[in-house]
Design a protein around this motif. Sequence first.
Motif, PDB file in Angstrom:
ATOM      1  N   TRP B 156       0.822  -1.007  -0.118  1.00  0.00           N
ATOM      2  CA  TRP B 156      -0.184   0.471   0.237  1.00  0.00           C
ATOM      3  C   TRP B 156       0.938   1.076   0.304  1.00  0.00           C
ATOM      4  O   TRP B 156       0.452   2.500  -0.854  1.00  0.00           O
ATOM      5  N   ALA B 157       2.044   1.341   0.517  1.00  0.00           N
ATOM      6  CA  ALA B 157       2.932   2.576   0.667  1.00  0.00           C
ATOM      7  C   ALA B 157       3.217   2.156  -0.425  1.00  0.00           C
ATOM      8  O   ALA B 157       3.048   3.786  -0.964  1.00  0.00           O
ATOM      9  N   LYS B 158       3.530   1.611  -1.043  1.00  0.00           N
ATOM     10  CA  LYS B 158       4.787   2.144  -2.910  1.00  0.00           C
ATOM     11  C   LYS B 158       3.842   2.437  -3.433  1.00  0.00           C
ATOM     12  O   LYS B 158       3.576   3.249  -4.820  1.00  0.00           O
ATOM     13  N   LYS B 159       2.230   1.274  -3.646  1.00  0.00           N
ATOM     14  CA  LYS B 159       1.297   1.971  -4.348  1.00  0.00           C
ATOM     15  C   LYS B 159       0.690   3.437  -4.000  1.00  0.00           C
ATOM     16  O   LYS B 159       0.763   4.783  -5.017  1.00  0.00           O
ATOM     17  N   SER B 160       0.827   3.720  -3.104  1.00  0.00           N
ATOM     18  CA  SER B 160       0.716   5.509  -2.943  1.00  0.00           C
ATOM     19  C   SER B 160       1.441   6.525  -3.180  1.00  0.00           C
ATOM     20  O   SER B 160       0.900   7.131  -3.805  1.00  0.00           O
ATOM     21  N   VAL B 161       2.548   5.767  -2.927  1.00  0.00           N
ATOM     22  CA  VAL B 161       3.872   6.898  -3.834  1.00  0.00           C
ATOM     23  C   VAL B 161       3.715   6.758  -5.142  1.00  0.00           C
ATOM     24  O   VAL B 161       3.799   8.116  -5.780  1.00  0.00           O
ATOM     25  N   SER B 162       3.294   5.973  -6.038  1.00  0.00           N
ATOM     26  CA  SER B 162       2.797   6.108  -7.116  1.00  0.00           C
ATOM     27  C   SER B 162       1.791   6.351  -8.059  1.00  0.00           C
ATOM     28  O   SER B 162       1.832   7.883  -9.216  1.00  0.00           O
ATOM     29  N   LEU B 163       0.887   6.866  -7.009  1.00  0.00           N
ATOM     30  CA  LEU B 163       0.348   7.595  -6.833  1.00  0.00           C
ATOM     31  C   LEU B 163      -1.026   9.054  -6.458  1.00  0.00           C
ATOM     32  O   LEU B 163      -1.036   9.274  -7.476  1.00  0.00           O
ATOM     33  N   GLY B 164       0.965   9.511  -6.104  1.00  0.00           N
ATOM     34  CA  GLY B 164       0.938  10.638  -5.792  1.00  0.00           C
ATOM     35  C   GLY B 164       1.459  10.961  -4.153  1.00  0.00           C
ATOM     36  O   GLY B 164       1.533  12.570  -3.840  1.00  0.00           O
ATOM     37  N   ALA B 165       1.219  10.255  -3.385  1.00  0.00           N
ATOM     38  CA  ALA B 165       1.579  10.716  -2.403  1.00  0.00           C
ATOM     39  C   ALA B 165       3.389  11.493  -1.553  1.00  0.00           C
ATOM     40  O   ALA B 165       3.873  10.326  -2.612  1.00  0.00           O
ATOM     41  N   GLY B 166       3.181  12.353  -0.640  1.00  0.00           N
ATOM     42  CA  GLY B 166       3.690  13.386  -1.149  1.00  0.00           C
ATOM     43  C   GLY B 166       5.300  12.428   0.715  1.00  0.00           C
ATOM     44  O   GLY B 166       6.808  12.777   0.381  1.00  0.00           O
ATOM     45  N   GLU B 167       3.823  11.821   1.489  1.00  0.00           N
ATOM     46  CA  GLU B 167       5.020  12.098   2.659  1.00  0.00           C
ATOM     47  C   GLU B 167       3.790  10.544   3.435  1.00  0.00           C
ATOM     48  O   GLU B 167       2.798  10.206   2.808  1.00  0.00           O
ATOM     49  N   ILE B 168       4.901   9.688   4.201  1.00  0.00           N
ATOM     50  CA  ILE B 168       4.332   8.197   4.295  1.00  0.00           C
ATOM     51  C   ILE B 168       4.287   8.365   6.190  1.00  0.00           C
ATOM     52  O   ILE B 168       5.341   8.552   6.358  1.00  0.00           O
ATOM     53  N   LEU B 169       2.738   8.445   6.739  1.00  0.00           N
ATOM     54  CA  LEU B 169       2.399   8.898   8.399  1.00  0.00           C
ATOM     55  C   LEU B 169       1.977   7.731   8.929  1.00  0.00           C
ATOM     56  O   LEU B 169       1.194   7.204   8.463  1.00  0.00           O
ATOM     57  N   LEU B 170       3.490   6.499   9.371  1.00  0.00           N
ATOM     58  CA  LEU B 170       2.897   5.530   9.481  1.00  0.00           C
ATOM     59  C   LEU B 170       3.395   4.783  11.442  1.00  0.00           C
ATOM     60  O   LEU B 170       3.848   5.298  11.418  1.00  0.00           O
ATOM     61  N   THR B 171       1.903   4.625  10.978  1.00  0.00           N
ATOM     62  CA  THR B 171       1.444   3.853  12.236  1.00  0.00           C
ATOM     63  C   THR B 171       0.983   2.198  12.791  1.00  0.00           C
ATOM     64  O   THR B 171       0.486   1.871  12.403  1.00  0.00           O
ATOM     65  N   SER B 172       2.306   1.722  14.048  1.00  0.00           N
ATOM     66  CA  SER B 172       2.239   0.507  13.952  1.00  0.00           C
ATOM     67  C   SER B 172       0.320   0.141  15.664  1.00  0.00           C
ATOM     68  O   SER B 172       0.978   0.869  16.370  1.00  0.00           O
ATOM     69  N   MET B 173      -0.773   0.160  15.024  1.00  0.00           N
ATOM     70  CA  MET B 173      -1.088  -0.314  16.122  1.00  0.00           C
ATOM     71  C   MET B 173      -1.119  -1.244  17.040  1.00  0.00           C
ATOM     72  O   MET B 173      -1.661  -1.801  18.104  1.00  0.00           O
ATOM     73  N   ASN B 174      -0.348  -2.431  17.026  1.00  0.00           N
ATOM     74  CA  ASN B 174       0.461  -3.029  18.065  1.00  0.00           C
ATOM     75  C   ASN B 174       1.063  -1.916  18.983  1.00  0.00           C
ATOM     76  O   ASN B 174       1.025  -2.298  20.097  1.00  0.00           O
ATOM     77  N   ASN B 175       1.959  -1.052  18.552  1.00  0.00           N
ATOM     78  CA  ASN B 175       2.229  -0.201  19.176  1.00  0.00           C
ATOM     79  C   ASN B 175       2.206   0.843  19.683  1.00  0.00           C
ATOM     80  O   ASN B 175       2.226   1.265  21.095  1.00  0.00           O
TER      81      ASN B 175
END
Lengths: 192, 251
Positions: B156-175
């Motif tokens: 999903w991260a890779k796909k979103s960047v190819s679609l134009g996302a300029g930054e990823i805010l990654l939240t681990s629900m486990n943590n």
Amino acid sequence: MIAILKYNAGNTTSVANAVKSLGYTTILSDDVSILQSAEKVIFPGVGQARSAMNYLHERNLDTVIKSLNQPVLGICLGMQLLCESSEEGDTDGLGIFKTKVLKLPPKNLIPHMGWNNFTSVKGNLFRNISIENDCYFVHSYYAALCSDTVATTDYILPFSAALQKDNFYATQFHPEKSANAGMQILKNFLEL
Amino acid sequence: MLKKRIVPCLDIKDGRTVKGINFESIRDAGDPIELAQRYVLEGADELVFLDISATLEKRKTLSELVTRIAAQINIPFTVGGGINSLEDAKTIINAGADKISINSSAILDPELITKIAHEFGNQCVVLAIDTKFVNDQWMVFRSGGKIATGIGAVDWAKKSVSLGAGEILLTSMNNDGTKSGFALDITQQISEHVSVPVIASGGAGTMQHFADVFKQTKATGALAASVFHYEQISIPSLKQFLKEQNIDIRL
């Protein structure tokens, strides 16, 4: 009165807020007589170079900007449009600064986004600012170093963090988003 | 040098700042503008405002709050929660936000990423991913972590960047909410695989956790909420601590 140029690539709210917080009044305008009679003019910009240039050209604002005699501050895209040309959409610029805007080579994360310090600073715009101060950058294109360069920053390569020629001043970074350092730089411009 | 970014997050509900523990039980931690101003003075590099109830309750983030925030702070800030359309994004950006963050709406309509990026530039589009480690895989969840999507986080991260996302805010629900440290493995995997900045989120409990995420992953930012809200970690001490560990940081 500080005029902020109204066009299709503005991040005008933040710039106006920052200028107001320093005690100045602002007007957002694309009216020739307002721009020409303002004490200072700010040319902000977040957007795409070619569409912004087309917009300015269609409204003859390109000629108006070049004819301004009071201090003018270009910010980010505003700075890039004051250069000779931009690779972003292969467009001519206003040609105030004798340098070209090129795409950053993809040797690190692009855009160059975040807080970065300077490798050199000089001139009125950087009074009370040192190379240790960080400012906030967001850009994928850069203005190559030239005789008008008054501040430099390194990211992938050394580039113009600020330019100055005659009454035209410009920063690649966003002083309005750069906390105390940015406010000092804006203050320096407003006190010219 | 480009600096690593310390990003306090303000979870907003009904115009007030809140913080959930594992996305539930909520405590009130104050007025968002007052808190935001305190963070700016302390040296926060960016702020994120998330309207946490927006997705569930179909409530729009209040653009009035964004306008008030923009008038008071002079560092970049991101607004997320309930942005489901280009129109929603326009409202928030025109109110003065520097970036918008989208999560569930981008999963349901990936083209939304492209539409917003085309209008405002990639740098305005932060893709927020809520991920959970399930059956030996980091999977994407949506709607405040309530609904499994069956999509892998790295894909999903890779796909979103190819679609134009300029930054990823990654939240681990486990943590998230555990104060046991950031999820270093998935943060590293994603930051290795995409060409845009990654902000790690979820699990910050000590200053060492921030050092770990900057040293062991390519994340360029680290986000936390409660440790800053409840003053368990002060931003100036954290930044000094990181500087002493030779991490590039703005003091």
